[in-house]
Scaffold this active site. Structure first.
Site, PDB file in Angstrom:
ATOM      1  N   SER A   4     -66.800   4.189  12.630  1.00  0.00           N
ATOM      2  CA  SER A   4     -65.925   4.269  11.461  1.00  0.00           C
ATOM      3  C   SER A   4     -66.448   5.350  10.503  1.00  0.00           C
ATOM      4  O   SER A   4     -66.525   6.511  10.883  1.00  0.00           O
ATOM      5  CB  SER A   4     -65.809   2.893  10.808  1.00  0.00           C
ATOM      6  OG  SER A   4     -64.724   2.833   9.919  1.00  0.00           O
ATOM      7  N   GLU A  47     -56.941  -0.827  16.935  1.00  0.00           N
ATOM      8  CA  GLU A  47     -57.727  -0.580  15.721  1.00  0.00           C
ATOM      9  C   GLU A  47     -57.156  -1.265  14.479  1.00  0.00           C
ATOM     10  O   GLU A  47     -57.852  -1.932  13.726  1.00  0.00           O
ATOM     11  CB  GLU A  47     -57.799   0.934  15.457  1.00  0.00           C
ATOM     12  CG  GLU A  47     -58.582   1.734  16.470  1.00  0.00           C
ATOM     13  CD  GLU A  47     -60.066   1.778  16.183  1.00  0.00           C
ATOM     14  OE1 GLU A  47     -60.507   1.136  15.202  1.00  0.00           O
ATOM     15  OE2 GLU A  47     -60.785   2.456  16.930  1.00  0.00           O
ATOM     16  N   HIS A  99     -60.449  -2.964  15.189  1.00  0.00           N
ATOM     17  CA  HIS A  99     -61.440  -2.021  14.655  1.00  0.00           C
ATOM     18  C   HIS A  99     -62.766  -2.746  14.454  1.00  0.00           C
ATOM     19  O   HIS A  99     -62.813  -3.787  13.798  1.00  0.00           O
ATOM     20  CB  HIS A  99     -60.925  -1.472  13.321  1.00  0.00           C
ATOM     21  CG  HIS A  99     -61.804  -0.441  12.683  1.00  0.00           C
ATOM     22  ND1 HIS A  99     -61.983   0.814  13.213  1.00  0.00           N
ATOM     23  CD2 HIS A  99     -62.539  -0.472  11.539  1.00  0.00           C
ATOM     24  CE1 HIS A  99     -62.791   1.519  12.422  1.00  0.00           C
ATOM     25  NE2 HIS A  99     -63.140   0.750  11.403  1.00  0.00           N
TER      26      HIS A  99
END
Length: 544
Positions: free
Chosen positions: A222, A352, A453
């Protein structure tokens, strides 16, 4: 692109895993660090660094050293300056407990943190000695550039199975890490500069922990992946790392309006320094720091206490380019080959944006059907019909699921793919998609989460004191992923003898190879078709 006024706190560009877990009540926060007696195996737990001696701990198969300073505390006159060298110490420094996290609001850390004295790192190694230096993996945590800490990631499994030295770090966040102001040197890049200081520390000290300073992999997820991508384009990082791993984040990360919350403007993760400085000037005015002298404005802000600045922390979560540290927009650097050319492993999770959509209405409430209908019109206007032709509402279990698919493809999959296409012209790239349909902590939840995610992180780490519970197939997948990552860190190629082959990503191929990673199923996936990337490339071109 237009963004909210930085003086008004707004929901960041991604919801973090630990925030989600708190929402659904799946895990309690806590430290994952266990310590042994300081007198046990003293010859293995006392290490000489360039700053002085540190005493760590031995726990089963791992050695752990926590809270080692890699730069001076960025406080007082050092606030919003490039990291300065850490002061050496006398005697043996205790390294059995983590340092304070960098200043941040409540989220991943209960109660947040008010500490600016936070530039510390942690080292985890296998307990057994090795006749050869081990590869080093320097991990940059995620958290949207506004929260997180290195000690939230327990890399014991990655270190032991991967036979690697794993370093996790803190770096300045939010406005402490990415504020920009006219006249402020290094505007918008302080957090990235911290990362480079940690990378330099690894070069000087890796060998003391059994690591190879000539074989360092910079890795992150990320915001940590965006950081890794930015370091590829930073002249200051040249020679400080030998491979790069980007998990769910790239320099081409961008989002549509309304992606994470209602009213969110479309934007990019990296911004021109002039934009960041304009935001900083507006914030300074809101905080009463006004003057025609830029130095006076900076000094006024430096005098404000942390608690005054924390409410506006999230106004600065996008690093700046057009700076000394990041001279050009990285995608431009990649297109010309003017970047740090090292092998790259890159990828994303299949679903995600379920992690973002699950809390779209606030709390743990996913996007409602009414909100979905309204947001589709607000976001796409006259183009709504074209989008719905590719993403028909009837193909999804809910409006929330339909929006999650749109957001996943336009925000995450597209950027990751475009970055790989550019890099693959100059360096070896291996790309993946993590596709576990029911990863740990995906239930209970108010919607089907899929490979959300951060769900790939469980394969490598215990997070914030939580150990994942795997099925037998998930355990085999985790082992295979660690083997892939460790092989890549060792050689620049993730292929492992006896494991499923992983061909390179070839941007010139009709279907560039991408490895799907799922329990019981590892093999090729056509990511471009699966995530409608041609549609989004056309949509972006039409919107430009």
């Amino acid at each position: 692109m237009k963004t909210p006024h930085p003086g008004h706190r707004h929901t960041p560009w991604t919801l973090t895993l630990l925030t989600f877990l708190a929402l659904v009540g799946s895990v309690a926060h806590g430290s994952s660090t266990a310590t042994a007696s300081a007198t046990a195996n003293a010859d293995r737990i006392v290490v000489t660094t360039d700053g002085g001696l540190v005493r760590g701990s031995l726990d089963g198969e791992t050695r752990s050293f926590q809270g080692i300073p890699y730069a001076a505390p960025p406080v007082g006159e050092l606030r919003w300056r490039a990291p300065a060298p850490a002061e050496p110490w006398r005697g043996v420094r205790d390294a059995t407990a983590p340092s304070p996290a960098c200043a941040q609001n409540e989220g991943e850390l209960p109660g947040g943190s008010a500490s600016e004295d936070c530039l510390y790192l942690n080292v985890t190694t296998p307990a057994a000695t090795s006749g050869e230096p081990r590869p080093v993996i320097l991990w940059l945590h995620g958290g949207g550039f506004f929260m997180g800490a290195g000690h939230n990631y327990d890399p014991s499994r990655l270190a032991t199975r991967g036979n690697a030295v794993v370093v996790t770090i803190n770096y300045r966040l939010g406005m402490f890490g990415f504020l920009g102001l006219p006249g402020l040197a290094d505007s918008g890049t302080f957090g990235l500069a911290d990362q480079q200081a940690a990378m330099a520390w690894v070069q000087r000290n890796a060998a003391a922990f059994g690591g190879d300073p000539d074989n360092v992999t910079l890795a992150g997820q990320s915001a940590g992946a965006v950081s890794t991508c930015a370091q590829l384009a930073s002249p200051g990082a040249a020679g400080l790392f030998d491979r790069a791993i980007m998990q769910s984040g790239s320099c081409d990360l961008a989002w549509l309006a309304n992606t994470v919350y209602r009213g969110q403007p479309a934007d990019d993760i990296l911004l021109p320094v002039q934009t960041v400085q304009e935001r900083g000037r507006a914030l300074a005015t809101d905080l009463g720091c006004t003057s025609d002298d830029p130095d006076a404005v900076i000094e006024c802000l430096r005098a404000l206490p942390v608690e005054t600045l924390k409410p506006v922390m999230d106004g600065f979560i996008q690093p700046a380019y057009g700076t000394e540290l990041l001279p050009a927009q990285p995608s431009e650097a990649f297109s010309t080959g003017a970047f740090n050319r090292v092998p790259v492993l890159s990828g994303h999770t299949r679903d995600e944006s379920t992690l973002e959509v699950v809390g779209y209405e606030g709390g743990a409430a996913p996007m409602s059907e009414q909100t979905y209908q309204e947001v589709m019109t607000e976001t796409f206007g006259d183009d709504r019909a074209a989008v719905e032709e590719v993403y028909p509402r009837s193909a999804y279990e809910s409006g929330a699921a339909a929006w999650a698919a749109i957001a996943t493809d336009s925000k995450w999959a597209s950027g990751q793919y475009e970055t790989s296409l550019a890099l693959s012209r100059f360096v070896p790239v291996h790309q993946y998609e993590f596709s576990d349909p029911a990863p740990p902590f995906s239930s209970p939840a108010p919607m089907t989460m899929g490979a959300y995610h951060t769900s790939d992180l469980w394969s490598f780490f215990a997070l914030s004191g939580a150990e994942p519970t795997f099925t037998a197939e998930q355990q085999r997948l985790s082992d295979q992923m660690i083997d892939y990552w460790a092989a890549f860190a060792t050689t620049g190629n993730p292929d492992v003898a006896g494991g499923p082959a992983w061909p390179r990503f070839d941007g010139a191929a009709n279907t560039p190879y991408v490895q799907s990673l799922a329990p019981g199923t590892i093999g090729a996936v056509d990511v471009a078709t699966e995530h409608h990337l041609a549609f989004w490339r056309q949509h972006e071109s039409a919107s430009a």
